[in-house]
Design an enzyme around this catalytic site. Structure first.
Site, PDB file in Angstrom:
ATOM      1  N   GLU A 175       0.858  -1.198   0.000  1.00 37.22           N
ATOM      2  CA  GLU A 175       0.000   0.000   0.000  1.00 37.22           C
ATOM      3  C   GLU A 175       0.889   1.241   0.000  1.00 37.22           C
ATOM      4  O   GLU A 175       1.779   1.399   0.844  1.00 37.22           O
ATOM      5  CB  GLU A 175      -0.951   0.021   1.204  1.00 37.22           C
ATOM      6  CG  GLU A 175      -1.864   1.248   1.140  1.00 37.22           C
ATOM      7  CD  GLU A 175      -3.118   1.172   1.998  1.00 37.22           C
ATOM      8  OE1 GLU A 175      -3.540   0.060   2.374  1.00 37.22           O
ATOM      9  OE2 GLU A 175      -3.665   2.251   2.285  1.00 37.22           O
ATOM     10  N   ASP A 221      -2.641  12.204  -3.054  1.00 39.32           N
ATOM     11  CA  ASP A 221      -2.758  13.668  -3.136  1.00 39.32           C
ATOM     12  C   ASP A 221      -2.931  14.063  -4.600  1.00 39.32           C
ATOM     13  O   ASP A 221      -2.127  13.670  -5.446  1.00 39.32           O
ATOM     14  CB  ASP A 221      -1.485  14.318  -2.571  1.00 39.32           C
ATOM     15  CG  ASP A 221      -1.283  13.956  -1.104  1.00 39.32           C
ATOM     16  OD1 ASP A 221      -2.198  14.189  -0.301  1.00 39.32           O
ATOM     17  OD2 ASP A 221      -0.206  13.420  -0.771  1.00 39.32           O
ATOM     18  N   LYS A 233      -2.748  21.815  -9.049  1.00 37.36           N
ATOM     19  CA  LYS A 233      -2.162  22.858  -9.916  1.00 37.36           C
ATOM     20  C   LYS A 233      -1.274  22.218 -10.982  1.00 37.36           C
ATOM     21  O   LYS A 233      -0.481  21.325 -10.663  1.00 37.36           O
ATOM     22  CB  LYS A 233      -1.310  23.816  -9.080  1.00 37.36           C
ATOM     23  CG  LYS A 233      -2.128  24.659  -8.140  1.00 37.36           C
ATOM     24  CD  LYS A 233      -1.260  25.623  -7.369  1.00 37.36           C
ATOM     25  CE  LYS A 233      -2.138  26.391  -6.384  1.00 37.36           C
ATOM     26  NZ  LYS A 233      -1.424  26.892  -5.239  1.00 37.36           N
ATOM     27  N   TYR A 257      -9.488   8.869   4.719  1.00 33.43           N
ATOM     28  CA  TYR A 257      -9.715   9.964   3.785  1.00 33.43           C
ATOM     29  C   TYR A 257     -11.058   9.786   3.078  1.00 33.43           C
ATOM     30  O   TYR A 257     -11.831  10.730   2.920  1.00 33.43           O
ATOM     31  CB  TYR A 257      -8.578  10.040   2.744  1.00 33.43           C
ATOM     32  CG  TYR A 257      -8.757  11.192   1.799  1.00 33.43           C
ATOM     33  CD1 TYR A 257      -8.141  12.419   2.040  1.00 33.43           C
ATOM     34  CD2 TYR A 257      -9.608  11.089   0.693  1.00 33.43           C
ATOM     35  CE1 TYR A 257      -8.356  13.496   1.190  1.00 33.43           C
ATOM     36  CE2 TYR A 257      -9.824  12.150  -0.153  1.00 33.43           C
ATOM     37  CZ  TYR A 257      -9.198  13.344   0.098  1.00 33.43           C
ATOM     38  OH  TYR A 257      -9.409  14.408  -0.730  1.00 33.43           O
TER      39      TYR A 257
HETATM   40  C1  LIG Z   1      -4.636  12.156   0.790  1.00 29.36           C
HETATM   41  S1  LIG Z   1      -3.677  11.105   1.779  1.00 29.36           S
HETATM   42  C2  LIG Z   1      -4.591   9.575   1.745  1.00 29.36           C
HETATM   43  C3  LIG Z   1      -4.223   8.670   2.855  1.00 29.36           C
HETATM   44  C4  LIG Z   1      -4.888   7.283   2.860  1.00 29.36           C
HETATM   45  N1  LIG Z   1      -4.538   6.515   1.711  1.00 29.36           N
HETATM   46  C5  LIG Z   1      -6.391   7.406   2.974  1.00 29.36           C
HETATM   47  O1  LIG Z   1      -7.070   7.132   1.972  1.00 29.36           O
HETATM   48  O2  LIG Z   1      -6.876   7.761   4.069  1.00 29.36           O
HETATM   49  C6  LIG Z   1      -2.265  10.723   0.763  1.00 29.36           C
HETATM   50  C7  LIG Z   1      -1.149  10.076   1.560  1.00 29.36           C
HETATM   51  O3  LIG Z   1      -0.088   9.697   0.679  1.00 29.36           O
HETATM   52  C8  LIG Z   1       1.153   9.925   1.350  1.00 29.36           C
HETATM   53  N2  LIG Z   1       2.179  10.046   0.299  1.00 29.36           N
HETATM   54  C9  LIG Z   1       2.342  11.056  -0.581  1.00 29.36           C
HETATM   55  N3  LIG Z   1       3.384  10.818  -1.395  1.00 29.36           N
HETATM   56  C10 LIG Z   1       3.897   9.620  -1.015  1.00 29.36           C
HETATM   57  C11 LIG Z   1       4.982   8.836  -1.461  1.00 29.36           C
HETATM   58  N4  LIG Z   1       5.758   9.242  -2.476  1.00 29.36           N
HETATM   59  N5  LIG Z   1       5.238   7.661  -0.846  1.00 29.36           N
HETATM   60  C12 LIG Z   1       4.449   7.245   0.175  1.00 29.36           C
HETATM   61  N6  LIG Z   1       3.398   7.947   0.641  1.00 29.36           N
HETATM   62  C13 LIG Z   1       3.123   9.113   0.056  1.00 29.36           C
HETATM   63  C14 LIG Z   1       0.913  11.198   2.149  1.00 29.36           C
HETATM   64  O4  LIG Z   1       1.824  11.347   3.239  1.00 29.36           O
HETATM   65  C15 LIG Z   1      -0.521  10.998   2.618  1.00 29.36           C
HETATM   66  O5  LIG Z   1      -0.583  10.348   3.861  1.00 29.36           O
END
Ligand SMILES: C[S@@+](CC[C@H](N)C(=O)[O-])C[C@H]1O[C@@H](n2cnc3c(N)ncnc32)[C@H](O)[C@@H]1O
Length: 233
Positions: free
Chosen positions: A62, A136, A140, A212
């Site tokens: 994941e 995320d 932009k 989320y």
């Molecule tokens: C919008 S959150 C969604 C979290 C979770 N998957 C949920 O649905 O509740 C996106 C997550 O991806 C993580 N993230 C972003 N870029 C990442 C990367 N390159 N490797 C691992 N995690 C990453 C962020 O720290 C964040 O916790």
């Protein structure tokens, strides 16, 4: 394989720590992390099995597990699967460790850094299922290069996923959804698992809701649940 230093220099996530952890949470991290963390210098090309104490039927991945509710639910309902989660955000890691502690989950491993570093260390065809849930969206245009769903990362996923393995991607962001579909359909190694709108509008029963997603639904947003299969080589 991509250059490790290039990835380290272009990490795509935001802040690594928010609120300070309570003493109890810190104690749980101290108790669990030495046993279940995959350290950056522990990325040996032995395959995912090298990160677990015992032989398991398969290994799932994941990417960006947030606070880990989905990952922990999958690990709990599939005790024969080793589930590796990547999340650089310390408070998120602490959330997953809390559940690991409560449920005494032994089949979870955590990589607390950019998932791309771990993905690059994995051998070909070593992962049986991968999840990217509500990544995320970086809306932009000048930030699109930070999106975790990109042609380069899809190529790596195609390499590390086994034939027939499923890649699940959830999003509530329409424009990112179109981007994900365009990038995935462009790669001939994946087939979209959908024959009707219900397939991607409804979360399958074996896809537990993530934190989320629950918040997004409460705010009235609609999500897409995209499932792709790695074609036979
Ligand atoms: C919008 S959150 C969604 C979290 C979770 N998957 C949920 O649905 O509740 C996106 C997550 O991806 C993580 N993230 C972003 N870029 C990442 C990367 N390159 N490797 C691992 N995690 C990453 C962020 O720290 C964040 O916790």
């Amino acid at each position: 394989m991509r250059n490790l230093e290039d990835i380290k220099g272009s990490r795509v996530y935001g802040r690594r720590q928010g609120q300070a952890l309570s003493a109890a949470r810190q104690a749980r991290l101290d108790k669990w992390l030495p046993n279940i963390e995959i350290p950056l210098d522990g990325l040996v090309p032995t395959g995912p099995s090298g990160h677990f104490d015992s032989a398991l039927a398969d290994h799932w991945l994941e990417i960006g597990f947030g606070k880990g509710e989905h990952l922990a639910a999958q690990a709990k309902s599939h005790p024969d699967i080793g589930v590796i989660g990547c999340e650089p955000f310390l408070n998120g890691v602490s959330g997953l460790v809390d559940i690991v502690d409560q449920e005494n989950l032994t089949n979870v491993r955590i990589f607390m850094d950019d998932a791309r570093l771990l993905m690059d260390s994995l051998p070909d065809q070593s992962i049986g299922r991968a999840f990217i849930l509500f990544p995320d969206p970086w809306p932009k245009a000048r930030h699109h290069k930070r999106r975790i769903v990109s042609a380069g990362n899809i190529k790596v996923l195609s390499r590390i996923l086994k034939d027939g393995a499923e890649l699940r991607i959830g999003t509530d962001h329409m424009e990112y959804c179109r981007w994900i579909m365009a990038h995935m359909l462009e790669n001939p190694d994946f087939n979209w698992l959908s024959d009707s709108p219900e397939n991607w509008r409804n979360r399958p029963d074996d896809w537990p809701a993530s934190r989320y997603e629950i918040k997004s639904r409460e705010q009235g947003r609609i999500s897409s649940y995209l499932r792709f299969i790695r074609c036979q080589r």
